[in-house]
Structure formats: structure tokens, C-alpha cells
Motif scaffolding. Structure first.
Motif, PDB file in Angstrom:
ATOM      1  N   UNK A 266     -33.684  18.868  47.761  1.00 54.78           N
ATOM      2  CA  UNK A 266     -34.868  18.664  48.608  1.00 54.78           C
ATOM      3  C   UNK A 266     -36.143  19.233  47.991  1.00 54.78           C
ATOM      4  N   UNK A 267     -36.398  18.879  46.725  1.00 55.61           N
ATOM      5  CA  UNK A 267     -37.636  19.292  46.052  1.00 55.61           C
ATOM      6  C   UNK A 267     -38.488  18.072  45.698  1.00 55.61           C
ATOM      7  N   UNK A 268     -38.374  17.024  46.499  1.00 63.53           N
ATOM      8  CA  UNK A 268     -39.064  15.765  46.199  1.00 63.53           C
ATOM      9  C   UNK A 268     -40.573  15.891  46.168  1.00 63.53           C
ATOM     10  N   UNK A 269     -41.109  16.772  46.987  1.00 65.15           N
ATOM     11  CA  UNK A 269     -42.571  16.889  47.089  1.00 65.15           C
ATOM     12  C   UNK A 269     -43.132  18.005  46.216  1.00 65.15           C
ATOM     13  N   UNK A 270     -42.306  18.539  45.314  1.00 68.05           N
ATOM     14  CA  UNK A 270     -42.735  19.672  44.501  1.00 68.05           C
ATOM     15  C   UNK A 270     -44.005  19.361  43.706  1.00 68.05           C
ATOM     16  N   UNK A 271     -44.079  18.172  43.154  1.00 66.19           N
ATOM     17  CA  UNK A 271     -45.210  17.838  42.284  1.00 66.19           C
ATOM     18  C   UNK A 271     -46.345  17.115  42.970  1.00 66.19           C
ATOM     19  N   UNK A 272     -46.419  17.163  44.299  1.00 65.27           N
ATOM     20  CA  UNK A 272     -47.466  16.406  44.983  1.00 65.27           C
ATOM     21  C   UNK A 272     -48.862  16.928  44.674  1.00 65.27           C
ATOM     22  N   UNK A 273     -48.976  18.200  44.285  1.00 62.83           N
ATOM     23  CA  UNK A 273     -50.274  18.763  43.914  1.00 62.83           C
ATOM     24  C   UNK A 273     -50.593  18.572  42.436  1.00 62.83           C
ATOM     25  N   UNK A 274     -49.597  18.145  41.661  1.00 67.39           N
ATOM     26  CA  UNK A 274     -49.813  17.951  40.228  1.00 67.39           C
ATOM     27  C   UNK A 274     -48.614  18.414  39.428  1.00 67.39           C
ATOM     28  N   UNK A 275     -48.548  17.965  38.180  1.00 70.13           N
ATOM     29  CA  UNK A 275     -47.483  18.348  37.265  1.00 70.13           C
ATOM     30  C   UNK A 275     -48.037  19.393  36.299  1.00 70.13           C
ATOM     31  N   UNK A 276     -47.752  20.654  36.572  1.00 70.26           N
ATOM     32  CA  UNK A 276     -48.322  21.752  35.793  1.00 70.26           C
ATOM     33  C   UNK A 276     -47.387  22.246  34.688  1.00 70.26           C
ATOM     34  N   UNK A 277     -46.262  21.566  34.514  1.00 66.56           N
ATOM     35  CA  UNK A 277     -45.249  22.040  33.560  1.00 66.56           C
ATOM     36  C   UNK A 277     -45.743  21.988  32.121  1.00 66.56           C
ATOM     37  N   UNK A 278     -46.437  20.925  31.742  1.00 70.70           N
ATOM     38  CA  UNK A 278     -46.881  20.783  30.358  1.00 70.70           C
ATOM     39  C   UNK A 278     -47.920  21.848  30.009  1.00 70.70           C
ATOM     40  N   UNK A 279     -48.841  22.105  30.924  1.00 72.44           N
ATOM     41  CA  UNK A 279     -49.838  23.145  30.695  1.00 72.44           C
ATOM     42  C   UNK A 279     -49.205  24.516  30.581  1.00 72.44           C
ATOM     43  N   UNK A 280     -48.224  24.789  31.435  1.00 67.09           N
ATOM     44  CA  UNK A 280     -47.498  26.052  31.358  1.00 67.09           C
ATOM     45  C   UNK A 280     -46.799  26.180  30.022  1.00 67.09           C
ATOM     46  N   UNK A 281     -46.224  25.087  29.567  1.00 66.78           N
ATOM     47  CA  UNK A 281     -45.520  25.100  28.281  1.00 66.78           C
ATOM     48  C   UNK A 281     -46.483  25.315  27.112  1.00 66.78           C
ATOM     49  N   UNK A 282     -47.601  24.577  27.127  1.00 64.41           N
ATOM     50  CA  UNK A 282     -48.531  24.643  25.998  1.00 64.41           C
ATOM     51  C   UNK A 282     -49.213  25.997  25.870  1.00 64.41           C
ATOM     52  N   UNK A 283     -49.622  26.583  26.987  1.00 65.08           N
ATOM     53  CA  UNK A 283     -50.469  27.779  26.934  1.00 65.08           C
ATOM     54  C   UNK A 283     -49.722  29.083  27.155  1.00 65.08           C
ATOM     55  N   UNK A 284     -48.461  28.977  27.578  1.00 63.34           N
ATOM     56  CA  UNK A 284     -47.730  30.175  27.969  1.00 63.34           C
ATOM     57  C   UNK A 284     -47.674  31.246  26.907  1.00 63.34           C
ATOM     58  N   UNK A 285     -47.190  30.910  25.722  1.00 67.52           N
ATOM     59  CA  UNK A 285     -46.981  31.928  24.697  1.00 67.52           C
ATOM     60  C   UNK A 285     -48.286  32.574  24.255  1.00 67.52           C
TER      61      UNK A 285
END
Length: 347
Positions: A266-285
Motif C-alpha cells: 500500500x505505497x501506491x501514492x508514495x511518489x505523488x509529490x515527486x520522484x526524489x530518488x534520483x536527486x538523493x542518489x546523485x547528491x547524497x555522497x
């Protein structure tokens, strides 16, 4: 659960799993940045140097990518439209992040001749081919790890997978039997340990191919909780006896995609505000490295606690300012809607 996912439409957890994958990479880097060693990662120690927590996250990325990119290819069936969609997903954010790291690097650098140093300008080649250069002059030189974007290394393999699927599609051999044989061949060579096979090109694309096979054979694969438990048990077993990377191709793929379509999650609406995974991946380190330089006594937990809110904020800004506007251009390459329902997710 149904034997296919085509009836699920937008009813999936892909956005949440992508974010989880990026988070696992971030957690792993929180152990690496303050120590400079992979052995600080709990899973790396537990598996006797086979996989880190971050590697699990990367594996999930590639499985999901293989599944969704195969779907994207079959919907577009055109190389130019396909590469347009892929470029709009990868490069706008990458360009902004590389330029940002380059400019912020000047503020952090102990090298007074930063802008006249050719190695600083060489870093900008990451805009074209990620992970060409991982250092900036005078930046993080006195820290346990001196890399400014160690996380970029997976992107070249992701791009390579796009070229593979487009090439096979161009020559009319992108069929499920062909992809299955290719996956089995790459896996066999990796398992046999032939010279040159234990590198990124025989590893990460294998997860991508596993995801592609799962999509192409989605009408024949049963997705059941009991099988997911068996897959988890199998992956746990290989964590201790060896062969964990190869096992992840099968068990990790099944677990990832089972969770992607599990109705109870039941996480269908998780990304309704946006997909922030790529930004987290790119800038995290990079942010973790900055925090390590400013607060070197924080340790691993402290680095995570301080860095994560900063990176998440930047990822949100990157999504709304760069990624989302760029993805709007993908509609020019989209096909007309199909009469039959398909899984809809960010591809």
C-alpha cells in the motif's frame, strides 16, 4: 496475486522502491565516508566482502530499470523517441549536479589555482560520461575518502543497458527468448569466473536483464508471498555461503518485483509529490563528504542524521526545478494510448 501485472495500471510501489534503493545507497555511504573503508558497512562484513547495503540498493535500481525500460521500449518502438526519453531522465539533473559540485568544489578547495587546474575542468567530463573523473583538486584531500562523486560509477552501466536494448531492438532481436538466453549466458560467465567477467559490465547489466526477463515473461511468473519468502531465504543463505551477487539476480529480482506489486504494501501514492530518488542518489555522497569535512567527529550515525535532511531538501528542489520540467518533454515521444491496460510508472 495475479500471474501478470498488466491489470494493476498505476497500482504499484515502484516509486517507493526506487526511493528505498537510493536510501540504502545513502546509508551505505554514511558508513564509508567517515571511515574510508567498505568493511564499515554491516552487510559487507556479514557477507564477507560480497555486497554492501548500497549494492542491494543499486541492484534494486537495475532490476526496476530493466522491467520499466523494457516496457518503455515496447511502448515506443523507436530509437530516437526511446533515447530522447532516456536522455531527459538522466542528463538534465546530472548536468546540474556536476556543475554544482564543480562550483561548490572551488569554495571547499585548498588549491588556490583551482580554476586554472586542468584536473578541475576534467571533472566536467562527467556530464558526458559519468565517473570519468571522481576528484577535484584540493577537495576532501584530508578526509578518509577523497572522492566527490563515487556514486556516479553506476550511471555508465545504466546508459550501457539503454544502448543494449536499443541495439537489439534495432536489429529486431529484442525478443523474450533472446533476452533470456543473454541473461543466462552472462550469468553463466559470471558464475564460472572467466577472466574479465567480474566487473561492472557483467554484474549490473545482469540485474537489468533479470528485470527485463521478468517483464517479458510476466504472463508466466506467479507472484506469491510464499515464493517471496523462499527468495528471501535463498538470498540469506548465499549471503553466508558465497555467490550472493549471482543469487541476487534471481532472488533479489523476484523480491523487488514482488514488493513492487504487493497489494498489502500500500505505497501506491508514495511518489505523488515527486520522484526524489534520483536527486538523493546523485547528491547524497557529496553532501555527506561536505558534512564529514565540517563535522569530522560525527561518526557514521551522526553523518546520516545531519546529511539526510540536507540532501532530501536538495533532491526536492532538483525535482521541481529541473527533473519534472525536463520530463514534460517526454510526451513528444510517447505513442498513442493503447486500448489494453499496462503498468504505468515513471520510466
Amino acid at each position: 496475486m495475479s500471474a501478470t501485472q498488466d491489470n494493476f495500471a498505476r497500482d504499484n510501489n515502484f516509486d517507493a522502491l526506487r526511493f528505498l534503493g537510493a536510501l540504502l545507497v545513502f546509508v551505505s555511504h554514511a558508513t564509508f565516508v567517515p571511515t574510508g573503508t567498505l568493511w564499515a558497512d554491516p552487510l559487507y562484513r556479514l557477507s564477507n566482502g560480497q555486497m554492501t547495503i548500497g549494492w542491494i540498493g543499486v541492484g534494486m535500481f537495475f532490476v526496476i530499470s530493466g522491467y520499466l525500460i523494457t516496457m518503455s521500449w515496447e511502448r515506443r518502438r523507436g530509437i530516437l523517441a526511446f533515447f530522447q526519453a532516456r536522455a531527459l531522465r538522466i542528463y538534465p539533473a546530472l548536468i546540474v549536479v556536476v556543475l554544482g559540485i564543480f562550483l561548490v568544489g572551488r569554495l571547499l578547495s585548498t588549491d588556490p589555482s583551482y580554476f586554472s587546474n586542468s584536473s578541475a575542468w576534467a571533472y566536467l567530463a562527467n556530464i558526458v560520461l559519468p565517473f570519468v573523473d571522481n576528484h577535484l583538486p584540493g577537495v576532501f584531500q584530508n578526509q578518509p575518502s577523497s572522492g566527490v562523486s563515487d556514486n556516479f560509477w553506476t550511471l555508465r552501466y545504466e546508459i550501457g543497458c539503454y544502448v543494449l536494448i536499443a541495439s537489439l531492438g534495432f536489429f529486431k532481436v529484442w525478443r523474450r527468448d533472446t533476452v533470456l538466453v543473454l541473461f543466462l549466458l552472462v550469468s553463466a560467465l559470471f558464475a564460472l569466473g572467466w577472466p574479465g567477467t567480474h566487473n561492472g559490465w557483467f554484474d549490473l547489466p545482469r540485474y537489468f536483464l533479470a528485470g527485463a526477463v521478468a517483464y517479458l515473461y510476466r504472463d508466466r511468473i506467479p507472484w506469491r508471498g510464499s515464493l517471496a519468502l523462499l527468495a528471501f531465504a535463498g538470498l540469506t543463505l548465499f549471503t553466508f555461503v558465497g555467490g550472493m551477487k549471482l543469487a541476487f539476480s534471481l532472488f533479489g529480482t523476484y523480491l523487488t518485483l514482488y514488493l513492487a506489486f504487493a497489494p498489502w504494501l500500500n505505497l501506491r501514492s508514495f511518489g505523488k509529490r515527486g520522484d526524489f530518488s534520483y536527486g538523493l542518489y546523485l547528491m547524497g555522497l557529496f553532501v555527506q563528504q561536505v558534512v564529514q569535512g565540517a563535522l569530522p567527529r560525527l561518526g557514521m550515525v551522526g553523518n546520516f542524521v545531519v546529511s539526510f535532511p540536507i540532501v532530501l531538501t536538495l533532491a526536492v528542489l532538483l525535482w521541481y526545478a529541473v527533473e519534472k520540467p525536463a520530463l514534460a518533454f517526454k510526451r513528444f515521444g510517447r505513442p498513442k494510448p493503447s486500448a489494453s491496460p499496462v503498468v504505468q510508472a515513471s520510466d
